[in-house]
Design a protein around this motif. Structure first.
Motif, short mmCIF file in Angstrom:
data_model
loop_
_atom_site.label_atom_id
_atom_site.label_comp_id
_atom_site.label_asym_id
_atom_site.label_seq_id
_atom_site.Cartn_x
_atom_site.Cartn_y
_atom_site.Cartn_z
N LEU A 113 0.73 -1.17 -0.03
CA LEU A 113 0.17 0.15 -0.03
C LEU A 113 0.97 1.13 0.03
CD1 LEU A 113 -2.88 -0.89 2.40
CD2 LEU A 113 -2.90 -0.99 -0.05
N LEU A 114 1.98 1.10 0.65
CA LEU A 114 2.81 2.38 0.58
C LEU A 114 3.66 2.57 -0.69
CD1 LEU A 114 4.41 4.38 2.17
CD2 LEU A 114 6.13 2.77 2.65
N GLU A 119 5.94 8.13 -4.45
CA GLU A 119 6.29 8.11 -5.66
C GLU A 119 7.72 8.58 -5.36
OE1 GLU A 119 4.77 11.34 -8.07
OE2 GLU A 119 4.69 12.74 -6.41
N GLY A 120 8.71 8.48 -6.54
CA GLY A 120 10.13 9.04 -6.49
C GLY A 120 10.88 8.05 -5.63
N ALA A 122 10.79 7.66 -2.32
CA ALA A 122 9.90 6.94 -1.12
C ALA A 122 9.36 5.65 -1.93
CB ALA A 122 9.05 7.81 -0.92
N GLN A 123 8.93 5.79 -3.23
CA GLN A 123 8.42 4.70 -3.68
C GLN A 123 9.40 3.67 -3.81
OE1 GLN A 123 7.17 4.55 -7.97
NE2 GLN A 123 4.89 3.84 -7.08
N GLU A 124 10.38 3.79 -4.44
CA GLU A 124 11.58 2.73 -4.81
C GLU A 124 12.11 2.31 -3.67
OE1 GLU A 124 14.95 5.09 -6.64
OE2 GLU A 124 13.80 5.86 -8.19
N LYS A 125 12.03 2.95 -2.39
CA LYS A 125 12.21 2.39 -1.11
C LYS A 125 11.17 1.44 -0.80
CE LYS A 125 13.33 3.46 3.77
NZ LYS A 125 13.78 4.53 4.69
N ALA A 126 10.19 1.80 -0.86
CA ALA A 126 8.84 0.73 -0.57
C ALA A 126 8.83 -0.53 -1.41
CB ALA A 126 7.80 1.50 -0.66
N ILE A 127 9.14 -0.23 -2.72
CA ILE A 127 9.28 -1.54 -3.46
C ILE A 127 10.49 -2.36 -3.13
CG2 ILE A 127 9.80 -2.07 -5.89
CD1 ILE A 127 8.57 0.56 -6.71
N LYS A 128 11.46 -1.94 -2.77
CA LYS A 128 12.67 -2.61 -2.48
C LYS A 128 12.33 -3.40 -1.00
CE LYS A 128 17.48 -2.39 -0.75
NZ LYS A 128 18.73 -1.68 -0.41
N ARG A 222 -4.13 5.87 -6.14
CA ARG A 222 -2.70 6.54 -6.12
C ARG A 222 -3.01 8.07 -6.47
NH1 ARG A 222 2.14 5.64 -6.65
NH2 ARG A 222 3.48 6.60 -8.42
N GLN A 223 -3.76 8.30 -7.23
CA GLN A 223 -4.20 10.09 -7.51
C GLN A 223 -4.31 10.62 -6.07
OE1 GLN A 223 -6.80 10.05 -10.89
NE2 GLN A 223 -5.41 9.00 -12.35
N LYS A 224 -5.36 10.11 -5.48
CA LYS A 224 -5.76 10.79 -4.37
C LYS A 224 -4.58 10.88 -3.22
CE LYS A 224 -10.03 11.84 -4.81
NZ LYS A 224 -10.71 13.27 -4.59
N ALA A 225 -3.77 9.85 -3.34
CA ALA A 225 -2.79 9.85 -2.34
C ALA A 225 -1.69 10.96 -2.69
CB ALA A 225 -1.94 8.40 -2.13
N LEU A 226 -1.56 11.16 -3.84
CA LEU A 226 -0.46 11.85 -4.24
C LEU A 226 -0.93 13.46 -4.37
CD1 LEU A 226 1.15 9.63 -7.05
CD2 LEU A 226 1.88 9.97 -4.46
#
Length: 250
Positions: A113-114, A119-120, A122-128, A222-226
């Motif tokens: 969910l994170l 995005e950017g 923060a998202q790369e870290k969450a994906i990892k 995603r749109q709402k969260a960003l």
């Protein structure tokens, strides 16, 4: 007497937590009435049945309410013994299933969910982190299944299968929206074959919303969260899409 034994499920079509309960009811062969809730304008019944969290799913049985999806799953398993068991009978195996169910719920789901909400960097870290958790789950499954292929059908689908299905049953929609492939046969062969197996179960296929709708849901989230200035969306149990009302095209 029939009215007393009637089963109702208050839910919302896009909620994966509600889908968990629907799958369990179908597997057990329990007739139920589905009450679609508008989570923007919550019904008085929902507020009455779940005054603490005010969320779906809420199961009504014998006029009494049971809340929280995992609690409901165990209630279903303990109450209706005539259908396939959702938890192993062996205490050790049951403990292992509960452990990995908790892992998926508390560590894997939160990080997926994170990824949706960020995005950017923060998202790369969450994906990892998600891939690290998936690797742990893959290794755990080897121990849980003891090296054997985990055959799934409508007669042996348990709580762990159901919970993982609620997370990755829509993995193709997640991949399309997020641009990342979590269920990768090359990286996680056992997990991938497991996901493929339970998404082909007739009960799961019948309850799964169309792919296009799932894509729209993830895009909406995603749109709402960003967009911090927009009305917030609580991405947690029972409030998975707070702005999707019954009149919504979703």
């Amino acid at each position: 007497m029939a009215e007393e034994n009637k089963v109702k499920l208050h839910g919302m079509w896009a909620s994966p937590y509600v889908k968990r309960v629907e799958i369990a009811l179908k597997i057990k062969g329990i007739p139920y009435e589905f009450v679609e809730e508008d989570l923007v304008n919550k019904s008085q019944l929902l507020l009455q049945y779940n005054p603490v969290h005010k969320k779906v799913p809420v199961l009504i049985h014998n006029g009494k309410s049971i809340c929280e999806s995992l609690v409901i799953l165990e209630y279903i398993d303990e109450t209706w013994k005539n259908g396939p068991p959702l938890l192993p009978q062996d205490p050790y195996k049951r403990a292992k299933v509960r452990f990995w169910t908790s892992f998926v719920e508390k560590e894997l789901l939160e990080n997926v969910l994170l990824v949706v909400r960020s995005e950017g960097e923060a998202q790369e870290k969450a994906i990892k982190v998600v891939f690290e958790k998936l690797k742990l789950l893959e290794e755990g499954l080897k121990d849980l299944f003891q090296g054997e292929t985990h055959h799934i059908d409508g007669e042996n689908m348990g709580i762990l299968d159901i919970v993982l299905c609620s997370l990755f049953g829509a993995h193709k929609a997640q991949e399309e929206v997020l641009g990342v492939k979590f269920i990768d046969p090359e990286k996680f062969p056992l997990l991938s074959s497991w996901v493929t197996a339970f998404t082909e179960v007739a009960v799961v296929k019948a309850l799964q919303p169309p792919h296009e709708k799932l894509v729209m849901v993830y895009q909406f989230l995603r749109q709402k969260a960003l967009r911090p200035s927009a009305a917030g969306v609580e991405v947690k149990e029972g409030v998975y899409v707070t702005s999707l009302s019954r009149s919504s095209p979703f």
